[in-house]
Motif scaffolding. Structure first.
Motif, PDB file in Angstrom:
ATOM      1  N   ALA A 102       0.840  -1.201   0.000  1.00  0.00           N
ATOM      2  CA  ALA A 102       0.000   0.000   0.000  1.00  0.00           C
ATOM      3  C   ALA A 102       0.873   1.247   0.000  1.00  0.00           C
ATOM      4  O   ALA A 102       1.886   1.317   0.705  1.00  0.00           O
ATOM      5  N   LYS A 103       0.493   2.229  -0.783  1.00  0.00           N
ATOM      6  CA  LYS A 103       1.224   3.497  -0.849  1.00  0.00           C
ATOM      7  C   LYS A 103       0.404   4.543  -0.100  1.00  0.00           C
ATOM      8  O   LYS A 103      -0.453   5.224  -0.665  1.00  0.00           O
ATOM      9  N   ARG A 104       0.690   4.675   1.227  1.00  0.00           N
ATOM     10  CA  ARG A 104      -0.108   5.544   2.086  1.00  0.00           C
ATOM     11  C   ARG A 104       0.713   6.623   2.779  1.00  0.00           C
ATOM     12  O   ARG A 104       0.145   7.489   3.436  1.00  0.00           O
ATOM     13  N   TRP A 105       2.023   6.583   2.676  1.00  0.00           N
ATOM     14  CA  TRP A 105       2.888   7.461   3.457  1.00  0.00           C
ATOM     15  C   TRP A 105       3.770   8.312   2.544  1.00  0.00           C
ATOM     16  O   TRP A 105       4.014   7.966   1.392  1.00  0.00           O
ATOM     17  N   ILE A 106       4.229   9.427   3.105  1.00  0.00           N
ATOM     18  CA  ILE A 106       5.154  10.285   2.370  1.00  0.00           C
ATOM     19  C   ILE A 106       6.165  10.866   3.356  1.00  0.00           C
ATOM     20  O   ILE A 106       5.830  11.128   4.521  1.00  0.00           O
ATOM     21  N   ASN A 107       7.386  11.025   2.887  1.00  0.00           N
ATOM     22  CA  ASN A 107       8.455  11.563   3.724  1.00  0.00           C
ATOM     23  C   ASN A 107       8.608  13.060   3.456  1.00  0.00           C
ATOM     24  O   ASN A 107       8.998  13.467   2.370  1.00  0.00           O
ATOM     25  N   VAL A 108       8.270  13.868   4.453  1.00  0.00           N
ATOM     26  CA  VAL A 108       8.421  15.324   4.345  1.00  0.00           C
ATOM     27  C   VAL A 108       9.371  15.812   5.445  1.00  0.00           C
ATOM     28  O   VAL A 108       9.158  16.844   6.073  1.00  0.00           O
ATOM     29  N   GLY A 109      10.438  15.043   5.667  1.00  0.00           N
ATOM     30  CA  GLY A 109      11.308  15.266   6.808  1.00  0.00           C
ATOM     31  C   GLY A 109      11.012  14.245   7.881  1.00  0.00           C
ATOM     32  O   GLY A 109      11.907  13.687   8.516  1.00  0.00           O
ATOM     33  N   VAL A 110       9.709  14.026   8.076  1.00  0.00           N
ATOM     34  CA  VAL A 110       9.217  12.908   8.887  1.00  0.00           C
ATOM     35  C   VAL A 110       8.200  12.152   8.030  1.00  0.00           C
ATOM     36  O   VAL A 110       7.580  12.721   7.130  1.00  0.00           O
ATOM     37  N   VAL A 111       8.020  10.884   8.316  1.00  0.00           N
ATOM     38  CA  VAL A 111       7.062  10.081   7.554  1.00  0.00           C
ATOM     39  C   VAL A 111       5.669  10.292   8.131  1.00  0.00           C
ATOM     40  O   VAL A 111       5.442  10.085   9.328  1.00  0.00           O
TER      41      VAL A 111
END
Length: 382
Positions: A102-111
């Motif tokens: 599943a693709k539910r997360w993104i890293n913007v400095g923190v996940v």
């Protein structure tokens, strides 16, 4: 300098003036029950209870802060928060992190998991929209509302994350319904849903075959539904969760086996026992009596939230408080339903019971927003 006890007490009372006392008491009792159950479910994992207590402290701070923010101020954040959340969901679709398929997360400095933001942003946006249309609402405003709702639900379902999509859809749909959507338009959808469920149950032997593809659904979602209809078809796979949870609930009997004495939980038969399936641990140890007490607490939470919504000073406040309150109903109904074997396993936590910082924070924010609506009404009456 002489200590003035009365002045300090008055200062403390002013600090917590935003709290709705009955609602705060209910949440506190649910958190206590949750910590007691989590302790039993986490005997083999030291530190989990301490982590949850830290999560509760953070949630308390957010709840307190939002309870003191006027709803008129909250309205200003509706469009930016919704737009920011949608932008993050698009970014997840393009650049997101994939875990367990599943693709539910993104890293913007923190996940982070942006779909959690939409659990609050979607009803907030819809309440803002219908507040602006108050007095001049037309039939097409409900279509606009459905579009506002469909965008995040579609992006979340595509990740795929059916559980969160259901929660966001429910919260948004309650806003649209409370804004004046005729129940006559909902009845045909409910009838179609009943027919679809009945058809799946009647023809499960044919449509649950591996070679049969279900439109708009992933294979694992199809497998979950088919396993729900017959858990014994995959007793060591997808059906294992449901079978073991139902055994745990049934073995609790009227009064339960006693705290820390649940065999299904402590012998590792219940999967995800500290999160999605914590109700099975609770039911095994506290039985039917404990289950009735827990359900009563949830009913009191919903009743108090709806009371606050019904007495809201503005349409925005009434819609926001009503939808967030009914979102708690959706959380509890879906979680207890899936643990009891009457709904598919979709990964929905039990409010204030399941372990986890993100879900608990989201629920705390929702309670804080409901308290904000209650505080506005008290200030207008004083």
């Amino acid at each position: 300098m002489q200590f003035d006890k009365r002045a300090w007490l008055d200062r403390i009372k002013r600090m917590f003036a935003g709290f709705d006392r009955p609602l705060a008491l209910i949440v506190f009792l649910l958190l206590c029950v949750g910590i007691v159950t989590l302790y039993s479910a986490s005997l083999d994992v030291p530190g989990r209870v301490e982590d949850q207590l830290r999560n509760i402290m953070l949630t308390f701070v957010l709840m307190w802060a939002l309870a003191n923010v006027p709803p008129t101020t909250l309205m200003r954040f509706a469009v930016p928060l919704y737009t920011f959340g949608i932008a993050l969901l698009v970014a997840v679709a393009l650049f997101g992190l994939t875990r367990k398929g599943a693709k539910r997360w993104i890293n913007v400095g923190v996940v982070i998991q942006p779909s959690e933001i939409l659990k609050i942003a979607t009803p907030l946006m819809l309440a803002w929209y219908y507040q602006r249309r108050e007095g001049v609402m037309r039939w097409y405003d409900f279509l606009v509302g459905l579009v506002i709702l469909a965008v995040p639900v579609g992006l979340i379902a595509k990740q795929p994350d059916l559980g969160t999509a259901v929660l966001v859809f429910a919260a948004g749909l309650f806003v649209i319904y409370f804004a004046g959507l005729s129940f006559k338009l909902i009845v045909p959808v409910l009838i179609a849903g009943v027919i679809a469920v009945a058809s799946i149950a009647a023809f499960q032997d044919k449509i649950c075959q591996p070679e049969v593809q279900w439109p708009l659904m992933h294979d694992y979602q199809k497998h979950r539904i088919c396993t729900l209809l017959d858990p014994t078809s995959d007793p060591l796979g997808k059906g294992f969760h449901t079978i073991q949870a139902v055994i745990a609930i049934g073995s609790g009997g009227p009064l339960g086996k006693g705290w820390l004495k649940g065999t299904q939980a402590h012998l590792e038969f219940i999967p995800e026992k500290h999160t999605d399936f914590i109700f099975a641990v609770f039911s095994e140890e506290f039985g039917l009596a404990g289950g009735i007490v827990l359900l009563t607490l949830y009913m009191l939470l919903i009743a108090r939230g709806l009371y606050i919504a019904a007495n809201g000073a503005t349409l925005f406040g009434r819609l926001l408080a009503g939808s967030l309150t009914m979102a708690f109903f959706t959380y509890a109904f879906v979680n207890i339903g899936m643990v009891s074997g009457i709904l598919p396993v979709v990964g929905v936590p039990l409010p204030f019971m399941s372990y986890g910082g993100t879900a608990l924070t989201t629920l705390g924010v929702a309670i804080g927003l409901i308290m904000s609506v209650a505080r506005q009404k008290r200030l207008m009456q004083s």
